[in-house]
Write an enzyme that holds these catalytic residues in place. Structure first.
Site, PDB file in Angstrom:
ATOM      1  N   GLU A 183       0.839  -1.211   0.000  1.00 16.36           N
ATOM      2  CA  GLU A 183       0.000   0.000   0.000  1.00 16.36           C
ATOM      3  C   GLU A 183       0.868   1.254   0.000  1.00 16.36           C
ATOM      4  O   GLU A 183       1.801   1.391   0.777  1.00 16.36           O
ATOM      5  CB  GLU A 183      -0.919  -0.001   1.221  1.00 16.36           C
ATOM      6  N   CYS A 217       3.843   8.325   0.636  1.00 11.97           N
ATOM      7  CA  CYS A 217       3.987   7.511   1.840  1.00 11.97           C
ATOM      8  C   CYS A 217       4.096   6.053   1.404  1.00 11.97           C
ATOM      9  O   CYS A 217       3.191   5.526   0.768  1.00 11.97           O
ATOM     10  CB  CYS A 217       2.759   7.749   2.727  1.00 11.97           C
ATOM     11  N   CYS A 258       2.793  -5.971   9.888  1.00 13.01           N
ATOM     12  CA  CYS A 258       3.759  -5.426  10.840  1.00 13.01           C
ATOM     13  C   CYS A 258       3.755  -6.316  12.071  1.00 13.01           C
ATOM     14  O   CYS A 258       2.720  -6.853  12.447  1.00 13.01           O
ATOM     15  CB  CYS A 258       3.369  -3.998  11.225  1.00 13.01           C
ATOM     16  N   CYS A 309       0.995  -2.392  17.691  1.00 16.35           N
ATOM     17  CA  CYS A 309       0.501  -1.206  18.393  1.00 16.35           C
ATOM     18  C   CYS A 309      -1.026  -1.306  18.395  1.00 16.35           C
ATOM     19  O   CYS A 309      -1.638  -1.602  17.371  1.00 16.35           O
ATOM     20  CB  CYS A 309       0.965   0.070  17.685  1.00 16.35           C
ATOM     21  N   CYS A 329      -3.321   0.783  15.845  1.00 16.74           N
ATOM     22  CA  CYS A 329      -2.967   0.800  14.425  1.00 16.74           C
ATOM     23  C   CYS A 329      -3.536  -0.436  13.728  1.00 16.74           C
ATOM     24  O   CYS A 329      -3.349  -1.557  14.192  1.00 16.74           O
ATOM     25  CB  CYS A 329      -1.443   0.821  14.288  1.00 16.74           C
ATOM     26  N   CYS A 387      -3.406   7.862   8.189  1.00 13.75           N
ATOM     27  CA  CYS A 387      -2.422   7.185   9.041  1.00 13.75           C
ATOM     28  C   CYS A 387      -3.068   6.046   9.811  1.00 13.75           C
ATOM     29  O   CYS A 387      -4.101   6.221  10.437  1.00 13.75           O
ATOM     30  CB  CYS A 387      -1.867   8.141  10.098  1.00 13.75           C
TER      31      CYS A 387
END
Ligand code: SAH
Length: 350
Positions: free
Chosen positions: A86, A99, A106, A110, A113, A331
């Site tokens: 992405e 970005c 990941c 977190c 996220c 984000c």
């Protein structure tokens, strides 16, 4: 087939004979945007055919593109094994930002996220990382303005968990015979992998550093970012204080504002204390809400109050605009690749 974008020029010089061919081809690919050896009329015909059988110089295809009403675009780039990387293009008046992702998924988990919920599928290769930027550049920026963009490693993944490939991608982007990108236009954002930050500080070429803080005490940060249990705040900030900075360069701290959790005046004062005397600026990111996570975005008044406290203590604080929310490009929202079919209905699609 070898993916051309995975190789640095010195590596290519070993494969090509005579070795000046490496620079010649590098320029054709990165500066003239050629994606077919047949276009390289400065190469002998037989060599072109030979190279075409061995080297892939095409950018990966865009599987899908989502266009936001605010101009933001989200790309799903199809990789050789079918995974989707992405990438987000953010047009702005005076500069553009691309970005890019460094991993599929990941490992850091977190809690706020969405990428963190996926777990890690795999690292991206250097070529897979940097071609995301080339795709966004070539699709959105006119040839005359081709250099007017910044790259932020703030997409999917933890860049410092994929250290070697990320650094290789950065070196390739920086190569003067290629993209010739200045290090000041590249920003690497990390959740705080302390040993890797220290290693980064010893590199000959160092991008801008952004640290995702989000909790200003160990208690809060432990709760939100499990990595903090391994590398607590004081140690992290010590490493950042030692990080080499150029004249007028500053470290960016990203701080996600979560309603009732990280947005109080007390939190702001903790942050002030932490950053005291540092060459730093703060990017406040009001939480981008999603069904999958229970957190909420604070009100505008609370966001402003938080920012004001930092400014009152002489810490530059910017509130990051919420962009591309309607296409899940904001984000922390990168993860929805499989939801496309249903999600797409209401969006303008290519
Ligand atoms: N792993 C790296 C880079 C990817 S995250 C890092 O942690 O820095 C990029 C930024 O988005 C981080 O600062 C992260 O805290 C923030 N972020 C994650 N989820 C978010 C959300 N839902 N709303 C707002 N910001 C978020």
């Amino acid at each position: 087939m070898k993916f051309f974008f995975d190789y640095e020029r010195p590596e290519l010089a070993e494969s090509f004979h005579p070795s000046f061919r490496a620079t010649q081809i590098y320029k054709s690919v990165y500066q003239r945007w050629f994606d077919d050896f047949e276009l390289m009329s400065d190469l002998p015909k037989a060599l072109r055919t030979e190279l075409a059988a061995e080297w892939d110089i095409k950018l990966p295809p865009v599987h899908r593109r989502f266009d936001s009403i605010d101009g933001t675009k989200r790309y799903l780039v199809r990789l050789a094994d079918g995974e989707l990387a992405e990438t987000v293009f953010l047009p702005e008046e005076h500069r553009n930002t691309v970005c890019i992702s460094s991993q599929i998924g990941c490992a850091l988990a977190c809690t706020f996220c969405l990428t963190g919920q996926l777990g890690l599928t795999r690292n991206l290769t250097a070529g897979e990382i940097l071609t995301q930027a080339l795709i966004a550049q070539r699709e959105n920026i006119a040839w005359e303005a081709r250099d007017s963009f910044n790259i932020v490693l703030m997409g999917m993944g933890e860049p410092l968990h994929n250290y070697d490939n990320v650094m290789k991608a950065i070196r390739i982007l920086h190569d003067e015979q290629g993209m010739n990108m200045s290090m000041s236009r590249i920003t690497l954002s990390t959740a705080g992998l302390l040993p890797a930050i220290e290693r980064l500080g010893t590199e000959p070429m160092i991008p801008n550093l952004a640290i995702s803080l989000t909790g200003a005490t160990n208690e809060k940060r432990n709760q939100l970012m499990p990595i903090n249990r391994r590398y607590p705040i004081e140690q992290l900030l010590e490493a950042v204080r030692r990080f080499p900075l150029k004249h007028r360069q500053r470290v960016t701290f990203e701080y996600v504002l979560l309603k009732g959790l990280t947005d109080s005046p007390e939190d702001a004062l903790h942050l002030v204390k932490l950053l005291k005397g540092m060459r730093a600026k703060v990017n406040l990111i009001p939480f981008n809400e999603a069904e999958e996570v229970p957190y909420k975005r604070p009100s505008e008044a609370v966001i402003e109050r938080f920012q004001q406290i930092l400014e009152d203590h002489h810490i530059n604080a910017f509130v990051r605009k919420n962009r591309g929310n309607d296409i899940s490009a904001a984000c922390g929202q990168l993860k929805k690749k499989w939801a496309d079919e249903t999600e797409i209905a209401s969006f303008k699609e290519r």
